[in-house]
Design a protein around this motif. Structure first.
Motif, PDB file in Angstrom:
ATOM      1  N   GLY A 126      41.034  44.334  47.471  1.00  0.00           N
ATOM      2  CA  GLY A 126      40.181  43.491  47.619  1.00  0.00           C
ATOM      3  C   GLY A 126      38.944  43.368  47.123  1.00  0.00           C
ATOM      4  O   GLY A 126      38.436  42.652  47.665  1.00  0.00           O
ATOM      5  N   ALA A 127      38.631  44.409  47.098  1.00  0.00           N
ATOM      6  CA  ALA A 127      36.956  44.576  46.110  1.00  0.00           C
ATOM      7  C   ALA A 127      36.456  43.347  45.641  1.00  0.00           C
ATOM      8  O   ALA A 127      37.329  42.338  44.638  1.00  0.00           O
ATOM      9  N   VAL A 128      35.380  42.837  45.971  1.00  0.00           N
ATOM     10  CA  VAL A 128      35.009  41.977  45.129  1.00  0.00           C
ATOM     11  C   VAL A 128      33.300  42.419  44.358  1.00  0.00           C
ATOM     12  O   VAL A 128      32.716  43.061  44.722  1.00  0.00           O
ATOM     13  N   PHE A 129      33.752  42.168  42.671  1.00  0.00           N
ATOM     14  CA  PHE A 129      33.254  43.309  41.914  1.00  0.00           C
ATOM     15  C   PHE A 129      31.890  42.234  41.548  1.00  0.00           C
ATOM     16  O   PHE A 129      31.931  40.695  41.493  1.00  0.00           O
ATOM     17  N   GLY A 130      31.029  43.708  40.878  1.00  0.00           N
ATOM     18  CA  GLY A 130      29.281  43.171  40.632  1.00  0.00           C
ATOM     19  C   GLY A 130      29.529  43.672  39.181  1.00  0.00           C
ATOM     20  O   GLY A 130      30.453  44.387  38.846  1.00  0.00           O
ATOM     21  N   GLU A 131      27.997  43.904  38.965  1.00  0.00           N
ATOM     22  CA  GLU A 131      27.990  44.622  37.810  1.00  0.00           C
ATOM     23  C   GLU A 131      26.847  45.594  37.759  1.00  0.00           C
ATOM     24  O   GLU A 131      25.992  45.643  38.368  1.00  0.00           O
ATOM     25  N   ARG A 189      32.566  40.778  31.944  1.00  0.00           N
ATOM     26  CA  ARG A 189      32.021  40.790  32.408  1.00  0.00           C
ATOM     27  C   ARG A 189      33.360  41.405  32.347  1.00  0.00           C
ATOM     28  O   ARG A 189      33.606  41.302  31.224  1.00  0.00           O
ATOM     29  N   ASP A 190      33.514  43.021  33.035  1.00  0.00           N
ATOM     30  CA  ASP A 190      34.916  43.429  33.200  1.00  0.00           C
ATOM     31  C   ASP A 190      34.689  43.712  31.789  1.00  0.00           C
ATOM     32  O   ASP A 190      35.750  44.775  30.952  1.00  0.00           O
ATOM     33  N   LEU A 191      33.636  44.635  30.948  1.00  0.00           N
ATOM     34  CA  LEU A 191      32.881  45.012  29.795  1.00  0.00           C
ATOM     35  C   LEU A 191      33.641  46.515  30.146  1.00  0.00           C
ATOM     36  O   LEU A 191      34.475  47.090  29.162  1.00  0.00           O
ATOM     37  N   ARG A 192      33.281  47.263  31.040  1.00  0.00           N
ATOM     38  CA  ARG A 192      33.899  48.780  31.414  1.00  0.00           C
ATOM     39  C   ARG A 192      34.266  49.009  33.016  1.00  0.00           C
ATOM     40  O   ARG A 192      33.345  48.392  33.166  1.00  0.00           O
ATOM     41  N   ILE A 193      35.368  48.982  32.447  1.00  0.00           N
ATOM     42  CA  ILE A 193      36.244  49.018  34.338  1.00  0.00           C
ATOM     43  C   ILE A 193      36.518  50.885  34.656  1.00  0.00           C
ATOM     44  O   ILE A 193      37.078  51.495  33.570  1.00  0.00           O
ATOM     45  N   GLY A 194      36.518  50.989  35.567  1.00  0.00           N
ATOM     46  CA  GLY A 194      36.699  52.474  35.697  1.00  0.00           C
ATOM     47  C   GLY A 194      37.862  52.353  36.077  1.00  0.00           C
ATOM     48  O   GLY A 194      38.354  52.114  36.140  1.00  0.00           O
ATOM     49  N   PRO A 195      38.128  53.938  36.388  1.00  0.00           N
ATOM     50  CA  PRO A 195      40.265  54.606  36.361  1.00  0.00           C
ATOM     51  C   PRO A 195      40.091  54.152  37.888  1.00  0.00           C
ATOM     52  O   PRO A 195      41.462  53.466  37.919  1.00  0.00           O
ATOM     53  N   PHE A 196      39.425  53.722  38.513  1.00  0.00           N
ATOM     54  CA  PHE A 196      39.729  53.037  39.972  1.00  0.00           C
ATOM     55  C   PHE A 196      39.880  52.134  39.954  1.00  0.00           C
ATOM     56  O   PHE A 196      40.630  51.437  41.333  1.00  0.00           O
ATOM     57  N   HIS A 197      39.755  50.881  39.247  1.00  0.00           N
ATOM     58  CA  HIS A 197      40.017  49.793  39.099  1.00  0.00           C
ATOM     59  C   HIS A 197      40.789  48.808  39.491  1.00  0.00           C
ATOM     60  O   HIS A 197      40.748  48.201  40.786  1.00  0.00           O
ATOM     61  N   SER A 198      42.317  48.979  39.021  1.00  0.00           N
ATOM     62  CA  SER A 198      43.435  48.939  39.792  1.00  0.00           C
ATOM     63  C   SER A 198      43.590  49.005  41.391  1.00  0.00           C
ATOM     64  O   SER A 198      43.796  48.314  42.129  1.00  0.00           O
ATOM     65  N   ARG A 199      43.195  50.253  42.473  1.00  0.00           N
ATOM     66  CA  ARG A 199      43.044  50.869  43.360  1.00  0.00           C
ATOM     67  C   ARG A 199      41.841  49.305  43.756  1.00  0.00           C
ATOM     68  O   ARG A 199      42.602  49.161  44.838  1.00  0.00           O
ATOM     69  N   GLN A 200      41.098  49.838  43.768  1.00  0.00           N
ATOM     70  CA  GLN A 200      39.922  48.722  44.168  1.00  0.00           C
ATOM     71  C   GLN A 200      40.979  47.124  44.693  1.00  0.00           C
ATOM     72  O   GLN A 200      39.929  46.364  45.540  1.00  0.00           O
ATOM     73  N   GLY A 252      24.881  48.180  35.509  1.00  0.00           N
ATOM     74  CA  GLY A 252      24.888  48.539  34.309  1.00  0.00           C
ATOM     75  C   GLY A 252      26.416  48.440  33.071  1.00  0.00           C
ATOM     76  O   GLY A 252      26.680  49.129  32.256  1.00  0.00           O
ATOM     77  N   GLY A 253      26.542  47.898  32.435  1.00  0.00           N
ATOM     78  CA  GLY A 253      27.834  47.183  32.391  1.00  0.00           C
ATOM     79  C   GLY A 253      29.699  47.795  32.899  1.00  0.00           C
ATOM     80  O   GLY A 253      30.290  47.327  32.674  1.00  0.00           O
ATOM     81  N   TRP A 254      29.151  48.143  34.222  1.00  0.00           N
ATOM     82  CA  TRP A 254      30.803  48.653  34.805  1.00  0.00           C
ATOM     83  C   TRP A 254      30.627  47.472  36.226  1.00  0.00           C
ATOM     84  O   TRP A 254      29.336  46.562  36.055  1.00  0.00           O
ATOM     85  N   GLU A 255      32.055  47.116  35.752  1.00  0.00           N
ATOM     86  CA  GLU A 255      32.945  46.624  36.685  1.00  0.00           C
ATOM     87  C   GLU A 255      32.330  47.902  38.440  1.00  0.00           C
ATOM     88  O   GLU A 255      33.176  48.609  38.881  1.00  0.00           O
ATOM     89  N   THR A 256      32.323  47.387  39.312  1.00  0.00           N
ATOM     90  CA  THR A 256      31.802  48.198  40.903  1.00  0.00           C
ATOM     91  C   THR A 256      32.300  47.196  41.901  1.00  0.00           C
ATOM     92  O   THR A 256      31.337  45.689  42.387  1.00  0.00           O
ATOM     93  N   PRO A 257      32.161  48.110  42.739  1.00  0.00           N
ATOM     94  CA  PRO A 257      32.651  46.752  43.994  1.00  0.00           C
ATOM     95  C   PRO A 257      31.764  47.226  44.984  1.00  0.00           C
ATOM     96  O   PRO A 257      30.666  47.531  45.038  1.00  0.00           O
TER      97      PRO A 257
END
Length: 736
Positions: free
Chosen positions: A413-418, A398-409, A420-425
């Motif tokens: 309380g975002a619950v993240f999944g994956e 996990r956390d291979l690719r983190i987008g610029p909104f990650h800290s805001r998400q 295409g290699g990106w962390e996504t809510p």
């Protein structure tokens, strides 16, 4: 005519199958080079136990295995002893019912049997440990070296030649196209195309990991050659008979990769010395399952090496550079003949009969090709196979690719999944759950939250903010033929992607991943630049009836005159953006593309402006719900080239009776008691108030009002084909 000159590297079972299939199509100028002797090459083919288990969650892999079993049975090197996968936990038993459904969907007969049925098939089992099993009568055993020899003989009779003890050292090219191979013996073999079938040796420069699997043969254990293959996935074991002895293979709870440089330089580089300490746990599990083993000893034992990939699929297709280099790597013996047939169709006819996108060599983006990522992801995947799998299970890395909104998400309380290699809510814990809460069965609710239903409903009521950064964004500059008829500022669908013309020779493409990029790079002429800009950009979507009210005060673009499928460049707050009037939600809305460095400021501007308007941060689960209610299919998931080419089948939208059960994809669809199709994707429709699914059905059944059933574990769910869209974009009514 003998066809083009072809050199195949590797005379294992896959290389020999390629020679057989190519020469059967009339391409007889085929040379097969092998670095070891023929046909005990010393690679994986030489030591494989030869198990063929056909049923898999993937339709493609199941069909490749089915063809392999059928072909090798015709050639006389296959024994259809059957396969028996065991369940020793309730969770595994439920999973076996699910796998039975896959078999129904993909055309492989199977049955879930009770403990007595398991004992009747394999009398050596301790019945008290077994809760049930999945019996596949057509599964069996391949004599892999014999299969290689027979196929090589067939190919030789048609004109192919096989040369052993020739190690390929170089692949010369001219103007970006392969011209042949050089060997360590300073020989040159000219070729119009080369097919690499080198097994785990292909790990050099490719996302393949050589992995160790332990295998032992016991002394006499009361077995017999008619016994079926046994798989015990809860303990990572598989077993087969060798006469009255048993062979036991172990994946172990801690799969171990090896480096090519550490392999022995003798005649058996794929067979490493046995390590008894790491087998102890597996031996204990085997003796518990089969008490007769307690009186036996290990007669033969080794650590076998085989090549695997991070996602479990082989690597198939033509390399982009150099052209003319084709690959068939990480191919288990169970899929060898099927892979050879499909790749031959691809080479000779220009496309395979069956969809191979899951196996495409070019399916990985650069981030997922990093050797450390490939190694860690592969190890975790193999370890996870010892528990009942779920399509949405979190990956090993996990956390291979983190987008610029990650800290805001994360703050929300975002619950993240994956993705295409990106962390996504997936959803946001800060959002409320509906009252009363929506409930799900344990399986479909494993990586789901009722909060996703809240997010979908609030998007339809006011507006939702969605992170689309994991989607692939491609920039094209130059005389792009596919966009020549598109007016500037307009968006058009083209071959499964969306093409936006921003200026005379500048285009943006919304694509579905690396495969679309690969196709573009192969197709564009000189003078056209194609660049994947996903990593340096970000994307948000604002969808919902309040979208214009929210965005209007923030942007320099006149939204009032902004029509559907149009695009404009301007500013949103202080961020330069491209606004695209598209919506996957069936609501008013825009996608907003920007450079990644502007991402945090862009999020903050939208979030602050949305406070008074009821803006909700929404995750991927809500997006899936909304896009399915709209009638939007996903490329490669819901639609493939193969399915779309069949005029007698259509993609239909199904609404299920509300039982708390939601399919996840791959389930069989029945009509009149017969299997007529399969589910491609599903979600809970918040606006509809019921589960919804897409399925490929015969066109005569894909008409509104047709009632069908979806196989779901050990039961069937009633569903009705329904007109689309389920949710009217004009908000006038629900279409059910």
């Amino acid at each position: 005519m003998p066809g083009p000159a072809v050199v195949i590297i590797g005379a294992g079972v896959t290389g020999c199958a390629m020679a057989d299939e190519l020469t059967a199509r009339g391409w007889t100028d085929v040379t097969v080079l092998e670095q070891g002797p023929l046909f005990e090459t010393g690679g994986s083919t030489s030591h494989t136990p030869g198990l063929v288990s056909q049923i898999a969650p993937s339709r493609t892999m199941t069909r490749l295995a089915r063809y392999t079993a059928e072909k090798y049975a015709r050639l006389g090197c296959y024994s259809a002893v059957g396969g028996l996968e065991l369940a020793t936990t309730p969770e595994r038993l439920a999973d076996l019912h699910r796998r039975h459904g896959f078999g129904e969907a993909w055309g492989v007969h199977s049955a879930v049997v009770d403990p007595a049925g398991c004992l009747a098939l394999f009398p050596l089992l301790d019945k008290s440990l077994v809760l049930g099993g999945l019996h596949v009568p057509s599964d069996g055993l391949v004599a892999a070296v014999r299969a290689a020899e027979i196929q090589a003989a067939n190919a030789t009779a048609r004109g192919a030649r096989f040369i052993g003890n020739r190690r390929v050292t170089n692949l010369p090219t001219d103007k970006g196209r392969i011209t042949g191979v050089h060997t360590a013996e300073d020989e040159v073999f000219p070729a119009d195309l080369v097919v690499s079938c080198t097994g785990f040796w292909g790990a050099t420069g490719r996302p393949i990991v050589p992995m160790v699997q332990q295998y032992v043969r016991t002394t006499a254990a009361g077995a017999g050659d008619s016994l079926p293959i046994v798989r015990h996935p809860d303990r990572g074991l598989y077993l087969r008979a060798h006469g009255d002895r048993l062979g036991i293979g172990s994946v172990r709870p801690d799969p171990r990769p090896v480096r090519l440089g550490d392999l022995p330089g003798d005649a058996h580089p794929a067979m490493l010395p046995f390590t008894p300490d790491t087998f102890r746990q597996s031996w204990t599990a085997a003796t518990e399952l089969i008490p007769a083993l307690r009186g036996t000893a290990l007669d033969e034992a080794y650590n076998g090496v085989l090549g695997v990939t991070a996602d479990g699929f082989p690597l198939l297709g033509e390399a982009r550079e150099p052209r003319g280099l084709w690959v068939a790597e990480a191919v288990p013996v169970a899929h060898s003949a099927g892979v050879a047939k499909a790749l031959t169709e691809w080479i000779v006819d220009g496309r395979p009969v069956i969809d191979l996108h899951e196996c495409d060599l070019n399916r990985f983006d650069p981030g997922r090709l990093a050797p450390e990522y490939v190694r860690r992801r592969t190890v975790r995947r193999l370890a996870d196979e010892q528990r009942p799998a779920h399509p949405a299970d979190p990956p090993g890395v996990r956390d291979l690719r983190i987008g610029p909104f990650h800290s805001r998400q994360a703050e929300l309380g975002a619950v993240f999944g994956e993705d295409g290699g990106w962390e996504t809510p997936l959803w946001y814990a800060s959002n409320p759950a509906p009252d009363p809460p929506v409930t799900r069965d344990e399986w479909s609710g494993r990586h789901w939250s009722p909060i996703a239903e809240t997010e979908a409903r609030l998007t339809r009521r006011r507006a939702g903010l969605f992170d689309l950064t994991p989607l692939t964004r491609i920039e094209v500059i130059g005389p792009f033929a596919a966009g020549a008829d598109i007016p500037v500022g307009t968006i058009r669908p083209r071959g499964g992607v969306t093409v936006t013309r921003l200026a005379g020779s500048r285009f943006l493409i919304g694509a579905n991943g690396p495969l679309d990029l690969d196709r573009l790079l192969r197709a564009v002429p000189p003078g056209v630049t194609v660049r994947d800009v996903s990593a340096g950009t970000c994307a948000l979507a604002v969808w919902g009836p309040a979208a214009r009210e929210l965005l209007g005060p923030l942007t320099t673009v006149d939204l009032a005159s902004f029509g559907h499928l149009q695009a404009r460049e301007g500013h949103l707050g202080m961020a330069p953006v491209t606004l695209l009037r598209v919506s996957a939600a069936g609501e008013l809305g825009w996608e907003i593309w920007a450079e990644a460095g502007y991402g945090p400021r862009l999020w903050d501007a939208l979030w602050e402006a949305g406070r008074e308007l009821g803006l909700v941060a929404a995750g991927r689960l809500a997006r899936d719900c909304l896009r399915m209610e709209k009638g939007h299919r996903l490329r490669w998931t819901d639609t493939t080239d193969e399915d779309e080419a069949d005029p007698e089948r259509s993609s239909a939208c199904l609404v299920l009776a509300e039982t708390g059960d939601v399919p996840v994809g791959g389930e069989p669809v029945y009509a009149g008691g017969f299997v007529v199709g399969h589910v491609t994707s599903a979600a809970y429709g918040s606006s509809v108030g019921a589960p919804i699914a897409y399925a490929w059905l015969p066109s005569v059944l894909a008409v509104p009002g047709t009632q069908v059933e979806i196989g779901y574990f050990d039961r069937r769910l009633l569903a009705t084909v329904t007109a689309e869209p389920l949710f009217d974009p004009k908000r006038e009514r629900l279409l059910r």
